[in-house]
Every structure is written in structure tokens, then in C-alpha cells.
Design an enzyme around this catalytic site. Structure first.
Site, PDB file in Angstrom:
ATOM      1  N   ASP A  67       1.057  -1.232  -0.141  1.00  0.00           N
ATOM      2  CA  ASP A  67       0.103   0.048   0.113  1.00  0.00           C
ATOM      3  C   ASP A  67       0.840   1.220   0.052  1.00  0.00           C
ATOM      4  O   ASP A  67       2.067   1.203   0.002  1.00  0.00           O
ATOM      5  CB  ASP A  67      -1.056  -0.065   1.115  1.00  0.00           C
ATOM      6  CG  ASP A  67      -0.256  -0.471   2.436  1.00  0.00           C
ATOM      7  OD1 ASP A  67       0.822  -0.570   2.606  1.00  0.00           O
ATOM      8  OD2 ASP A  67      -0.850  -0.809   3.533  1.00  0.00           O
ATOM      9  N   ASN A 135      -7.259  -2.662  14.445  1.00  0.00           N
ATOM     10  CA  ASN A 135      -8.748  -2.872  14.009  1.00  0.00           C
ATOM     11  C   ASN A 135      -9.024  -4.136  13.047  1.00  0.00           C
ATOM     12  O   ASN A 135     -10.050  -4.123  12.568  1.00  0.00           O
ATOM     13  CB  ASN A 135      -9.457  -1.722  13.164  1.00  0.00           C
ATOM     14  CG  ASN A 135      -8.761  -1.342  12.059  1.00  0.00           C
ATOM     15  OD1 ASN A 135      -7.881  -1.840  11.583  1.00  0.00           O
ATOM     16  ND2 ASN A 135      -9.090  -0.241  11.583  1.00  0.00           N
ATOM     17  N   HIS A 137      -7.147  -4.368  10.478  1.00  0.00           N
ATOM     18  CA  HIS A 137      -6.909  -4.233   8.796  1.00  0.00           C
ATOM     19  C   HIS A 137      -5.460  -4.899   8.387  1.00  0.00           C
ATOM     20  O   HIS A 137      -4.643  -5.177   9.208  1.00  0.00           O
ATOM     21  CB  HIS A 137      -6.941  -2.853   8.316  1.00  0.00           C
ATOM     22  CG  HIS A 137      -5.772  -2.059   8.882  1.00  0.00           C
ATOM     23  ND1 HIS A 137      -5.875  -0.471   9.390  1.00  0.00           N
ATOM     24  CD2 HIS A 137      -4.490  -2.282   8.771  1.00  0.00           C
ATOM     25  CE1 HIS A 137      -4.865  -0.129   9.601  1.00  0.00           C
ATOM     26  NE2 HIS A 137      -3.746  -1.067   9.390  1.00  0.00           N
ATOM     27  N   GLU A 142      -9.534  -1.803   5.455  1.00  0.00           N
ATOM     28  CA  GLU A 142     -10.231  -1.416   6.771  1.00  0.00           C
ATOM     29  C   GLU A 142     -11.591  -2.285   6.714  1.00  0.00           C
ATOM     30  O   GLU A 142     -12.060  -2.971   6.105  1.00  0.00           O
ATOM     31  CB  GLU A 142     -10.650   0.030   6.702  1.00  0.00           C
ATOM     32  CG  GLU A 142      -9.641   0.799   6.385  1.00  0.00           C
ATOM     33  CD  GLU A 142      -8.896   1.254   7.766  1.00  0.00           C
ATOM     34  OE1 GLU A 142      -8.625   0.355   8.679  1.00  0.00           O
ATOM     35  OE2 GLU A 142      -8.220   2.321   7.813  1.00  0.00           O
TER      36      GLU A 142
HETATM   37  C1  F6R Z   1       1.472  -1.107   6.003  1.00  0.00           C
HETATM   38  C2  F6R Z   1       0.302  -2.076   6.321  1.00  0.00           C
HETATM   39  C3  F6R Z   1      -0.553  -1.953   7.459  1.00  0.00           C
HETATM   40  C4  F6R Z   1       0.341  -2.207   8.762  1.00  0.00           C
HETATM   41  C5  F6R Z   1      -0.405  -2.164  10.315  1.00  0.00           C
HETATM   42  C6  F6R Z   1       0.297  -2.424  11.392  1.00  0.00           C
HETATM   43  O1  F6R Z   1       2.164  -1.283   4.880  1.00  0.00           O
HETATM   44  O2  F6R Z   1       0.006  -2.687   5.463  1.00  0.00           O
HETATM   45  O3  F6R Z   1      -1.541  -2.932   7.487  1.00  0.00           O
HETATM   46  O4  F6R Z   1       0.830  -3.712   8.584  1.00  0.00           O
HETATM   47  O5  F6R Z   1      -1.145  -0.895  10.283  1.00  0.00           O
HETATM   48  O6  F6R Z   1       1.112  -1.451  11.404  1.00  0.00           O
HETATM   49  P1  F6R Z   1       2.074  -1.425  12.706  1.00  0.00           P
HETATM   50  O7  F6R Z   1       3.234  -2.452  12.256  1.00  0.00           O
HETATM   51  O8  F6R Z   1       2.842  -0.212  12.624  1.00  0.00           O
HETATM   52  O9  F6R Z   1       1.624  -1.762  14.070  1.00  0.00           O
END
Ligand code: F6R
Length: 243
Positions: A67, A135, A137, A142
Site C-alpha cells: 500500500d 482494527n 486491517h 479496513e
Molecule cells: C502497512 C500496512 C498496515 C500495517 C498495520 C500495522 O504497509 O499494510 O496494514 O501492517 O497498520 O502497523 P504497525 O506495524 O505499525 O503496527
């Protein structure tokens, strides 16, 4: 679904990095799916070390990131391109033209289709790295009332904007939109590795991997994937059933 539980963040990172290093050793021209966020930083540091120690080479590897924020220039330190260069690409022997991130500038449906096609043209993703949001995701998919299929544009939830604001000077600087591989794109990867650490992830880890498969918890769909390894530290694993 296989679980690997390690004592702390460093051991979790090493353990997950070993899965990728082994994969690269066995298939030097593999296609990696990569993630940003704080969780994989340690894993990337391990892969940088493996590469500088001569244990692995990225010279034939192709990568696709999950992403990117919309309308954040790639030079911005919070862009995911910047993150990937800073944490991995600038420190290994990878050909930068084989590192792909979805383009968030003026992105539209065509941009999404092209990214999907680019992945297919490379033969699909061999091994996909994922973190998990509080959450549930994955990528920027989301909680929703259906699972997204292909690369798509999303409006970020307030909870995600809030969580990601820690990286920005002010919460109002966090982009409100992003472009992300779809759940369907992720599910097509031949192997998936999820990393999570810390007490703050314990609840969602339990919900996603031991609760019902529902689009309100996007990561729960991984229960239906045939080859998923979840690498956790003790804290993130603290609420999962013990047997
Ligand atoms: C980032 C991504 C997000 C993160 C998620 C966890 O490329 O795809 O889904 O993996 O938000 O983020 P952290 O590791 O910062 O807790």
C-alpha cells in the site's frame, strides 16, 4: 495456520526474517510482497544484515508493497516508498526498478488495475509479509461489510488515522486516503507471513485468528488461506488459546 511464538520483538523479527531469507536462498528470483509499519522494521534490519553478511542476495528479487498513502510525494518521509528505501532497499543489492509500490499520486481505478496486472505479469507473489492493524486491517483494507477483491482506493478509518498519526507532526497531516492491494490480491499470494508484537496487538490477534471469518475483521480471512505463518512475541500471543 502455523504459529511461531518468540520471547520478544528481536527474536520475533529474526524468526520471521529467517522465513524470508530461506525463501530468497531457495528461489533467488522470487517475488516478495512487503509491508511497512513499525512491526517489520526489525525484520528488515535482519535481512539487511543477512545481505551484508553475504548470506542472501536481492539481485534477482522483485518486490511489491501492499500500500501507499494517496497524494503524499514519495520524497515525504512518511511515504511508504521513503520507508522502504530507508529500511531495506537502500541497504541491499536490489535493483530499484524491480521494487514496486502502488502510486498514490492522482491514483484512480486505472492505477489500481495496472498494479494488479503488474503483479500478475511477474507471476504473482510468492511470499507476502503482513502486519495487522489494531482494527484488524491488512494493507489498508479496513473493516467493512465485504472483502475487497483487487487493488483499490480506500478512505482511512479514524482509528487508522489516529494510530498512524504517531509518525506525523500533527494528526491533520495524516492522509485520509490510500491505495492498497485488495484482500483478494493478498489471498492469491502463495505463502503469507504475519508479524505482530506487543500487548496492544493481543486482542486483535485472538479475534482475527481464533474468531469468526468476517469482513469487519479483515485479517480473519487469512484463516481460509492454505499457507499462513503467524510470528508473534509473547505479549501479542498472550490471549490466544494455549493448545
Ligand atoms: C502497512 C500496512 C498496515 C500495517 C498495520 C500495522 O504497509 O499494510 O496494514 O501492517 O497498520 O502497523 P504497525 O506495524 O505499525 O503496527
Amino acid at each position: 495456520m502455523k504459529f511461531i511464538i518468540e520471547k520478544d520483538y528481536d527474536k520475533m523479527s529474526r524468526s520471521a526474517a529467517d522465513i524470508f531469507a530461506e525463501h530468497i536462498e531457495q528461489n533467488p528470483s522470487c517475488v516478495l510482497g512487503l509491508a511497512t509499519g513499525s512491526t517489520p522494521e526489525g525484520l528488515y534490519a535482519c535481512l539487511v544484515k543477512d545481505c551484508s553478511d553475504g548470506k542472501i542476495s536481492f539481485s534477482d528479487v522483485t518486490t511489491f508493497n501492499l500500500d501507499e498513502y494517496c497524494d503524499l510525494p514519495v520524497e515525504n518521509e512518511q511515504s511508504y516508498r521513503y520507508f522502504m528505501n530507508f529500511n531495506l532497499f537502500d541497504h541491499v543489492d536490489i535493483a530499484k526498478n524491480r521494487t514496486n509500490l502502488p502510486c498514490g499520486i492522482n491514483a484512480d481505478d486505472e492505477t489500481c488495475k495496472n498494479y494488479e496486472q503488474a503483479i500478475e505479469d511477474e507471476g504473482g507473489i510468492d511470499i507476502q509479509l503482513l502486519g495487522i492493524g489494531h482494527n484488524g486491517h491488512i494493507g489498508f483494507n479496513e473493516p467493512s461489510d465485504s472483502f475487497s477483491v483487487i487493488t483499490n482506493l480506500v478512505d482511512l478509518k479514524d482509528s487508522t488515522i489516529e494510530a498512524n498519526s504517531r509518525f506525523f507532526d500533527d494528526i491533520s497531516d495524516v492522509p485520509k486516503r490510500a491505495i492498497t492491494m485488495g484482500i483478494g490480491t493478498i489471498m492469491k499470494a502463495r505463502k503469507v507471513v504475519v508479524v505482530a508484537n506487543g500487548q496492544g496487538k493481543a486482542e486483535i490477534v485472538k479475534k482475527a485468528f481464533f474468531g469468526p471469518v468476517v469482513p469487519e475483521v479483515p485479517a480473519s480471512v487469512l484463516q481460509l488461506h492454505p499457507d499462513v505463518t503467524v510470528v508473534l512475541d509473547d505479549e501479542a500471543a498472550s490471549l490466544i488459546p494455549k493448545d
